[in-house]
Design a protein around this motif. Structure first.
Motif, PDB file in Angstrom:
ATOM      1  N   THR A 161     -39.395   1.022  -8.914  1.00 64.46           N
ATOM      2  CA  THR A 161     -40.534   0.634  -7.535  1.00 64.46           C
ATOM      3  C   THR A 161     -41.885   0.678  -7.359  1.00 64.46           C
ATOM      4  O   THR A 161     -41.948   1.451  -7.267  1.00 64.46           O
ATOM      5  N   ILE A 162     -41.807  -0.802  -7.017  1.00 66.99           N
ATOM      6  CA  ILE A 162     -43.616  -1.141  -6.963  1.00 66.99           C
ATOM      7  C   ILE A 162     -43.999  -0.775  -5.430  1.00 66.99           C
ATOM      8  O   ILE A 162     -43.492  -2.271  -4.462  1.00 66.99           O
ATOM      9  N   ARG A 163     -44.932  -0.352  -5.117  1.00 67.35           N
ATOM     10  CA  ARG A 163     -45.159  -0.759  -3.265  1.00 67.35           C
ATOM     11  C   ARG A 163     -46.455  -1.396  -3.222  1.00 67.35           C
ATOM     12  O   ARG A 163     -46.956  -1.984  -3.875  1.00 67.35           O
ATOM     13  N   ARG A 164     -46.026  -2.952  -2.072  1.00 68.23           N
ATOM     14  CA  ARG A 164     -47.300  -2.933  -2.015  1.00 68.23           C
ATOM     15  C   ARG A 164     -48.697  -3.040  -1.945  1.00 68.23           C
ATOM     16  O   ARG A 164     -48.633  -1.904  -0.629  1.00 68.23           O
ATOM     17  N   ASP A 165     -49.432  -3.490  -2.085  1.00 74.99           N
ATOM     18  CA  ASP A 165     -50.559  -2.837  -2.558  1.00 74.99           C
ATOM     19  C   ASP A 165     -51.641  -3.978  -1.735  1.00 74.99           C
ATOM     20  O   ASP A 165     -51.969  -4.690  -2.064  1.00 74.99           O
ATOM     21  N   SER A 166     -51.895  -3.431  -0.183  1.00 74.01           N
ATOM     22  CA  SER A 166     -52.683  -3.840   0.502  1.00 74.01           C
ATOM     23  C   SER A 166     -53.894  -4.651   0.398  1.00 74.01           C
ATOM     24  O   SER A 166     -54.677  -5.966   0.428  1.00 74.01           O
ATOM     25  N   SER A 167     -54.882  -3.701  -0.839  1.00 74.24           N
ATOM     26  CA  SER A 167     -55.707  -4.332  -1.262  1.00 74.24           C
ATOM     27  C   SER A 167     -55.947  -4.673  -2.622  1.00 74.24           C
ATOM     28  O   SER A 167     -56.718  -6.437  -2.097  1.00 74.24           O
ATOM     29  N   TYR A 168     -54.562  -5.462  -3.616  1.00 75.26           N
ATOM     30  CA  TYR A 168     -54.223  -6.515  -4.151  1.00 75.26           C
ATOM     31  C   TYR A 168     -54.913  -7.779  -3.869  1.00 75.26           C
ATOM     32  O   TYR A 168     -54.642  -8.928  -4.007  1.00 75.26           O
ATOM     33  N   CYS A 169     -53.352  -7.243  -2.686  1.00 77.15           N
ATOM     34  CA  CYS A 169     -52.804  -8.642  -2.069  1.00 77.15           C
ATOM     35  C   CYS A 169     -54.170  -8.949  -1.325  1.00 77.15           C
ATOM     36  O   CYS A 169     -54.780 -10.648  -0.842  1.00 77.15           O
TER      37      CYS A 169
END
Length: 177
Positions: A161-169
């Motif tokens: 499972t990969i969690r959403r990375d707000s910085s990457y987004c």
């Protein structure tokens, strides 16, 4: 996915499967080439010739098997997805996650030939080449997690499972705009 309607709705817009090109560093040649392809598709109404490698063809063939195996292993019900769009300042951006699970998760299925899958299983970590597509699918769909499943017939799969990375987004959004 793969239908004429799917091709039409995504034509000329950045898509998660190519977000690695949008995020490419260096002198910008990869990004520029992709942007010219998108512009050409928008103006002409015709996508560049569809290229499908042997690995991509294998992935298309194995996806239903991986979806069934995922359902069996997780007791979840993955739902196939077409094309998801997100409105941006300059138009649309999209993604074609392989499945949705519930209201908060996407799934990306990848097939790897046996030696490659063994390498992934031994390393025990998510191959970095899949992160732009997974993070991009979450960015476009607004979902919080992505299960990446890598498999091959008759072999144990790799699921993380990969969690959403707000910085990457946020960086992705800047690159797209």
């Amino acid at each position: 996915q793969g239908s004429d309607a799917w091709r039409e709705i995504r034509r000329g817009w950045p898509s998660a499967s190519r977000f690695s090109d949008m995020m490419a560093g260096g002198d910008g040649k990869t990004r520029s080439k992709y942007l010219r392809q998108l512009a050409g598709a928008q103006v002409s109404g015709v996508d560049k010739e569809d290229f499908k490698s042997a690995a991509m063809e294998r992935g298309s063939i194995m996806e239903p098997e991986l979806r069934s195996l995922y359902a069996m292993m997780t007791n979840e019900k993955p739902e196939p997805v077409g094309f998801v769009r997100r409105k941006m300042k300059v138009g649309y951006v999209g993604a074609s996650p392989d499945s949705f699970v519930g209201a908060k998760k996407i799934i990306e299925y990848k097939s790897k030939e046996p030696a490659g899958l063994i390498e992934v299983l031994q390393a025990g970590r998510i191959p970095s080449e899949h992160l732009p597509q997974c993070q991009g699918g979450m960015f476009v769909s607004g979902r919080d997690a992505c299960d990446l499943m890598i498999g091959y017939t008759g072999m144990p799969p790799f699921i993380r499972t990969i969690r959403r990375d707000s910085s990457y987004c946020a960086r992705l959004e800047i690159a797209i705009e």
